[in-house]
Motif scaffolding. Structure first.
Motif, PDB file in Angstrom:
ATOM      1  N   LYS A  53       0.833  -1.197   0.000  1.00 63.50           N
ATOM      2  CA  LYS A  53       0.000   0.000   0.000  1.00 63.50           C
ATOM      3  C   LYS A  53       0.873   1.254   0.000  1.00 63.50           C
ATOM      4  CE  LYS A  53      -3.822  -2.222   2.445  1.00 63.50           C
ATOM      5  NZ  LYS A  53      -4.698  -2.202   3.656  1.00 63.50           N
ATOM      6  N   TYR A 108       1.020   5.557   0.523  1.00 69.90           N
ATOM      7  CA  TYR A 108       0.367   6.654   1.247  1.00 69.90           C
ATOM      8  C   TYR A 108       1.081   7.971   0.984  1.00 69.90           C
ATOM      9  CZ  TYR A 108      -2.141   3.016   3.721  1.00 69.90           C
ATOM     10  OH  TYR A 108      -2.961   1.958   4.012  1.00 69.90           O
ATOM     11  N   LYS A 126      -4.012  10.934   2.018  1.00 68.66           N
ATOM     12  CA  LYS A 126      -4.085   9.515   2.338  1.00 68.66           C
ATOM     13  C   LYS A 126      -3.044   9.208   3.408  1.00 68.66           C
ATOM     14  CE  LYS A 126      -4.233   4.904   0.267  1.00 68.66           C
ATOM     15  NZ  LYS A 126      -3.995   4.094  -0.961  1.00 68.66           N
ATOM     16  N   ALA A 174      -1.527   6.829   6.737  1.00 69.21           N
ATOM     17  CA  ALA A 174      -1.398   5.598   7.513  1.00 69.21           C
ATOM     18  C   ALA A 174      -0.812   5.932   8.876  1.00 69.21           C
ATOM     19  CB  ALA A 174      -0.507   4.593   6.793  1.00 69.21           C
ATOM     20  N   ARG A 188      -9.999   5.511  12.256  1.00 68.58           N
ATOM     21  CA  ARG A 188     -10.427   4.831  11.027  1.00 68.58           C
ATOM     22  C   ARG A 188     -11.692   5.488  10.474  1.00 68.58           C
ATOM     23  NH1 ARG A 188      -8.813  -0.282  13.928  1.00 68.58           N
ATOM     24  NH2 ARG A 188      -6.819  -0.895  12.961  1.00 68.58           N
ATOM     25  N   ASP A 196      -5.867   4.964   7.855  1.00 69.03           N
ATOM     26  CA  ASP A 196      -5.596   3.529   7.948  1.00 69.03           C
ATOM     27  C   ASP A 196      -4.691   3.285   9.156  1.00 69.03           C
ATOM     28  OD1 ASP A 196      -7.085   3.111   5.702  1.00 69.03           O
ATOM     29  OD2 ASP A 196      -5.397   2.657   4.374  1.00 69.03           O
ATOM     30  N   PHE A 243      -2.583   0.817  11.620  1.00 61.94           N
ATOM     31  CA  PHE A 243      -1.909  -0.475  11.674  1.00 61.94           C
ATOM     32  C   PHE A 243      -1.317  -0.660  13.070  1.00 61.94           C
ATOM     33  CE2 PHE A 243      -1.862   0.927   7.314  1.00 61.94           C
ATOM     34  CZ  PHE A 243      -2.121  -0.222   6.564  1.00 61.94           C
TER      35      PHE A 243
END
Length: 477
Positions: free
Chosen positions: A2, A4, A28, A30, A104, A109, A111
């Motif tokens: 992915k 970002y 975007k 993370a 979220r 995103d 993790f």
């Protein structure tokens, strides 16, 4: 894999500020957090639990004082589990604001895992996937620094990471280190019923504070705990009954202390050692990450905020740094960080408020231009009515009244000194506060009185303005 626009490593104050700010602009994002839930040290093992414990301890302390003053009798021992439950409840109440679920829902995103640089743009999550980030922010915080004391690893000891999980009050507690964390927790545990001894390598506490404030704090704390200054712990060993014995040197004298529990509060260590920073060539400043004023590292697309950089390991400083990084990383701005107006508070009783430079620093760097205005709290009506008059307010200005530093020791000082932060940040001179109406009687009158003192000195203690004023009054009469 992915990709970002922005990867944030660390879900504390700085990291969450960056993630929330960036995703709000359509970036975007993370967020990588090693713990099951974001929030960082402040929420889980720092500011929030410590202040909840301090509040519980203060309630008990106030009840005992009130009972004594009014001829009442309190019996029994305090139930420490109630303080423990309050700490856990405070964390639980605040956690949803910093939760992975909330972020979220914002579009981030999240993790869970330990992030490490594979190269300058790729972050590997241990045991998981690899993410690409056009820009990256390091916000991995810090942990308790453990001093190299012989035998320490052979005994159970506490740090801020474990002390809030204990469910029984230690009968006795030795705290190694008299910094803000050590002093705050020392007073809290003493008020809850522990016999507390604080060991300090220096000759006094609060060596970063204005020297005139220190006696107020030290006198109050010495009523509730014991201090051993110039103390160096050489060895710790377990005892058969579960207690610990400490071997201490003080000015060549050898001492022994026996205690039920040991709390390490000897400073913080930045969490930079497991990120792989040397592999990608990021410049370091000791254990900290070196950054420019724009909070960029030596690799321009990588930024760092919070405890991993100098100078201040404060939640509010990390939040400020995070806001600057949002503008710089998202919009390509070159905003520079400044710590000139960052205050801090030590939440002992009395609280210690610090803004700007101390008198000693001012005289060293500014010289004869320095002006000092101070008011002791026994001259402020609200503190008199509260029967809590131990403390002082001290404001340091240049000759034109511009605030160089503002300091206070007193009940709630972290709240009623905030107007000094606003004034300094926006360039208001000390005398301006005289034109602000304060409700009577309020604790903030303490700062107001320093401004009144400025006018008295300016108008009636000599100088051209004073002579003109006296001449005018004489003529007008």
């Amino acid at each position: 894999m992915k990709s970002y626009d922005l990867i944030v490593i660390g879900g504390g104050s700085g990291g969450l500020t960056v993630a929330a700010g960036a995703v709000g602009f359509g970036v975007k994002v993370a967020l990588i957090e090693k713990e099951p839930e974001p929030g960082g040290d402040c929420l889980h093992i720092g500011c929030v639990p410590s202040k909840a414990l301090i509040a519980a301890a203060k309630e008990l302390h106030t009840a005992k004082k009130a009972a004594e003053a009014y001829g009442l009798e309190l019996k029994g021992e305090a139930n420490y589990l109630e303080a423990y439950r309050r700490v856990q409840a405070a964390k639980a109440a605040i956690q949803p604001h910093d939760s992975a679920e909330r972020f979220r829902s914002m579009g981030v995103d999240v993790f869970q895992g330990h992030g490490q640089f594979r190269d300058k743009h790729h972050i590997e999550i241990k045991g998981g996937e690899v993410l690409y980030g056009k820009r990256i922010v390091i916000a991995t915080g810090s942990r308790a620094a453990i001093p190299p004391i012989d035998g320490l690893q052979d005994v159970d000891f506490l740090t801020n990471e474990s002390v809030f999980d204990i469910k029984a009050l230690p009968e006795s507690l030795v705290i190694i280190g008299a910094g803000p964390v050590g002093l705050e927790l020392a007073q809290a545990f003493a008020r809850l019923g522990s016999k507390v001894t604080v060991l300090e390598r220096g000759s006094q506490i609060l060596n970063k504070e204005d020297a005139e404030l220190v006696p107020y704090a030290q006198a109050a704390l010495e009523k509730e705990m014991s201090f051993v200054f110039k103390a160096s712990v050489k060895k710790v060993e377990p005892m058969p009954d579960g207690r610990k014995r400490l071997w201490i040197e003080r000015d060549g004298e050898k001492l022994q202390l026996e205690t039920h529990a040991i709390l390490i509060a000897a400073g913080r260590r930045p969490n930079t050692d497991r990120l792989g920073l040397l592999t990608i060539g990021i410049q370091m400043d000791g254990d900290h990450i070196a950054v420019k004023k724009t909070l960029q590292t030596s690799i321009p697309h990588i930024y760092a905020v919070g405890d991993v950089i100098k100078p201040y390991p404060f939640t509010h400083a990390a939040g400020m740094e995070g806001k600057i990084v949002v503008g710089n990383a998202v919009f390509g701005l070159k905003r520079k960080v400044s710590y000139d107006h960052v205050p801090w508070v030590i939440y002992t009783d009395p609280e210690i408020f610090h803004l700007g430079i101390t008198e000693e620093e001012a005289r060293k760097h500014v010289g004869d231009e320095v002006r000092i205005y101070k008011v002791t709290l026994d001259h402020v009506d609200r503190f008199i009515t509260d029967r809590n008059t131990e403390g002082i307010v001290k404001v340091i200005t240049d000759r034109k009244g511009r605030i160089l530093g503002a300091h206070a020791a007193g009940n709630g000082a972290g709240d009623w000194m905030q107007q000094a932060v606003f004034m300094k940040r926006f360039g208001h001179k000390l005398p301006a506060i005289s034109h602000v109406v304060h409700p009577y009687p309020a604790r903030s009158e303490a700062l107001l009185k320093t401004a009144d003192q400025y006018w008295r000195d300016k108008l009636f203690q000599g100088g051209i303005a004073g002579r003109i004023m006296k001449a005018y009054v004489k003529w007008f009469r």
